[in-house]
Design a protein around this motif. Structure first.
Motif, PDB file in Angstrom:
ATOM      1  N   VAL A 294       0.836  -1.195   0.000  1.00  0.00           N
ATOM      2  CA  VAL A 294       0.000   0.000   0.000  1.00  0.00           C
ATOM      3  C   VAL A 294       0.875   1.250   0.000  1.00  0.00           C
ATOM      4  N   ALA A 295       1.920   1.247   0.840  1.00  0.00           N
ATOM      5  CA  ALA A 295       2.818   2.402   0.912  1.00  0.00           C
ATOM      6  C   ALA A 295       3.497   2.662  -0.427  1.00  0.00           C
ATOM      7  N   SER A 296       3.899   1.605  -1.109  1.00  0.00           N
ATOM      8  CA  SER A 296       4.537   1.794  -2.416  1.00  0.00           C
ATOM      9  C   SER A 296       3.568   2.409  -3.413  1.00  0.00           C
ATOM     10  N   GLY A 297       2.298   1.999  -3.358  1.00  0.00           N
ATOM     11  CA  GLY A 297       1.308   2.581  -4.258  1.00  0.00           C
ATOM     12  C   GLY A 297       1.113   4.069  -4.014  1.00  0.00           C
ATOM     13  N   ILE A 298       1.123   4.474  -2.732  1.00  0.00           N
ATOM     14  CA  ILE A 298       0.960   5.894  -2.402  1.00  0.00           C
ATOM     15  C   ILE A 298       2.161   6.700  -2.889  1.00  0.00           C
ATOM     16  N   MET A 299       3.358   6.198  -2.641  1.00  0.00           N
ATOM     17  CA  MET A 299       4.565   6.905  -3.078  1.00  0.00           C
ATOM     18  C   MET A 299       4.603   7.050  -4.592  1.00  0.00           C
ATOM     19  N   LEU A 300       4.332   5.967  -5.293  1.00  0.00           N
ATOM     20  CA  LEU A 300       4.417   6.011  -6.755  1.00  0.00           C
ATOM     21  C   LEU A 300       3.308   6.856  -7.362  1.00  0.00           C
ATOM     22  N   TYR A 301       2.168   6.903  -6.700  1.00  0.00           N
ATOM     23  CA  TYR A 301       1.096   7.766  -7.206  1.00  0.00           C
ATOM     24  C   TYR A 301       1.510   9.234  -7.135  1.00  0.00           C
ATOM     25  N   GLU A 302       2.189   9.623  -6.033  1.00  0.00           N
ATOM     26  CA  GLU A 302       2.635  11.008  -5.913  1.00  0.00           C
ATOM     27  C   GLU A 302       3.645  11.353  -7.012  1.00  0.00           C
ATOM     28  N   VAL A 303       4.509  10.390  -7.342  1.00  0.00           N
ATOM     29  CA  VAL A 303       5.453  10.613  -8.438  1.00  0.00           C
ATOM     30  C   VAL A 303       4.694  10.838  -9.745  1.00  0.00           C
ATOM     31  N   LEU A 304       3.721   9.971 -10.021  1.00  0.00           N
ATOM     32  CA  LEU A 304       2.948  10.107 -11.258  1.00  0.00           C
ATOM     33  C   LEU A 304       2.146  11.400 -11.266  1.00  0.00           C
ATOM     34  N   ARG A 305       1.592  11.780 -10.127  1.00  0.00           N
ATOM     35  CA  ARG A 305       0.809  13.024 -10.052  1.00  0.00           C
ATOM     36  C   ARG A 305       1.663  14.230 -10.400  1.00  0.00           C
ATOM     37  N   GLN A 306       2.867  14.287  -9.811  1.00  0.00           N
ATOM     38  CA  GLN A 306       3.737  15.409 -10.118  1.00  0.00           C
ATOM     39  C   GLN A 306       4.138  15.431 -11.581  1.00  0.00           C
ATOM     40  N   ARG A 307       4.420  14.285 -12.148  1.00  0.00           N
ATOM     41  CA  ARG A 307       4.863  14.235 -13.543  1.00  0.00           C
ATOM     42  C   ARG A 307       3.730  14.606 -14.498  1.00  0.00           C
ATOM     43  N   LEU A 308       2.524  14.166 -14.189  1.00  0.00           N
ATOM     44  CA  LEU A 308       1.389  14.531 -15.035  1.00  0.00           C
ATOM     45  C   LEU A 308       1.099  16.020 -14.937  1.00  0.00           C
ATOM     46  N   SER A 309       1.266  16.616 -13.730  1.00  0.00           N
ATOM     47  CA  SER A 309       1.023  18.053 -13.554  1.00  0.00           C
ATOM     48  C   SER A 309       2.054  18.861 -14.334  1.00  0.00           C
ATOM     49  N   THR A 310       3.294  18.368 -14.358  1.00  0.00           N
ATOM     50  CA  THR A 310       4.351  19.070 -15.101  1.00  0.00           C
ATOM     51  C   THR A 310       4.120  19.013 -16.597  1.00  0.00           C
ATOM     52  N   ASP A 311       3.608  17.886 -17.083  1.00  0.00           N
ATOM     53  CA  ASP A 311       3.355  17.724 -18.521  1.00  0.00           C
ATOM     54  C   ASP A 311       2.289  18.695 -19.008  1.00  0.00           C
TER      55      ASP A 311
END
Length: 312
Positions: A294-311
């Protein structure tokens, strides 16, 4: 004076009710008769009623030969043929040319070899193992350096997931599923102290382990150093920090390696020292820890969220 018994007489042909170890009713089998009409001794009914073969729960389950290799020579031939083995167990005290060749080839391929007593081998399999058992990996491990260089050449921003001592097979499968869904390019695991990638892991990952590369490294400390020298930022997920994930204080849009540790004691201190940033997941409940998948999913989601916001 004669003692009187008011209970009715018991019928001679009354059948007794038998129960198994789980208190379930069992119907005993009738004795078989030979051609001469004599009764032959019948084995007692097992827990499943009609099973005339005794069950031994302390024995290991029947092996699937597709997942294991037995014997020194078959294991040596598998190594020479380049087959991907997950672990090798050799009988402790065995020293000959074959065991030396197996150990040398396994070391060059980053395959862990354990010298174990005969009881360990007998517990793994009921077959004639001849003092040597090897687990065949259902996947092929990939070299990290070629994956990283390939990502840079293709113009992609690397996102890697490093797992420190994740030993539960189902947790590993769930983490792999999260990683594939959230855009991780490769999973990095140590040669020793990692979950065995078997059928359960593949099933739990929903097939993700067939899609995402897995790199098996003999020394995670050297691996993290190599990643830092290659321009990859190391971010450790740990509760031993004041920096919280939701604040967005760390830029996760560049080349990144996320490190997740075991549920028992988290990330090893020597790896935490190599991290560029340490982040904790905020929690509002009374339980102070999350399941690592579960923790890995939360961490990786934040990475994806930031990258999508930057795009955008």
């Amino acid at each position: 004076m004669e003692k009187r018994n008011n209970r009715p007489p018991r019928p001679l042909n009354e059948r007794r009710q038998f129960f198994d170890s789980e208190n379930r009713p069992v119907t005993p089998r009738r004795p078989a008769r030979s051609e001469e009409g004599e009764n032959r001794p019948e084995r007692s009914a097992g827990p499943r009623g009609g099973d005339d073969k005794p069950r031994y729960p302390h024995r290991p389950a029947q092996d699937r030969s597709i997942d294991m290799i037995f014997g020194l020579r078959p294991i040596l031939e598998a190594l020479n043929a380049g087959r991907t083995l997950d672990k090798i167990f050799l009988l402790r005290g065995t020293k000959n040319s074959m065991t030396q060749d197996i150990t040398a080839l396994a070391k060059s391929a980053s395959i862990p070899v354990s010298m174990v007593p005969i009881e360990k081998l007998d517990g793994i399999t009921r077959k004639n193992h001849q003092g040597a058992v090897a687990y065949v990996s259902p996947i092929d491990y990939m070299p990290l350096d070629s994956i990283l260089s390939g990502l840079y050449e293709e113009g992609k921003t690397p996102l890697l997931l490093v797992l420190d001592r994740i030993t539960d097979v189902r947790n590993f499968g769930s983490i792999a599923r999260n990683a594939e869904c959230l855009g991780v390019h490769a999973i990095i695991v140590p040669s020793h102290g990692a979950a065995q990638i078997n059928g359960d892991a593949l099933k739990t990952s929903a097939g993700a382990l067939n899609l995402i590369p897995v790199c098996r490294e003999p020394n995670l400390k050297n691996t993290l150093t190599f990643l830092r020298e290659s321009g990859v930022q190391i971010v450790a997920c740990t509760e031993k920090t004041d920096s919280s994930l939701e604040t967005g204080s760390v830029d996760l849009t560049g080349p990144l390696a996320v490190v997740m540790g075991s549920e028992e004691d988290g990330i090893s201190p020597e790896y935490l020292k190599l991290a560029d940033h340490k982040l904790r997941i905020p929690m509002a409940g009374q339980i102070s820890s999350l399941n690592v998948s579960v923790a890995s999913g939360i961490m990786l989601y934040e990475v994806l969220r930031q990258r999508l916001s930057t795009d955008k």
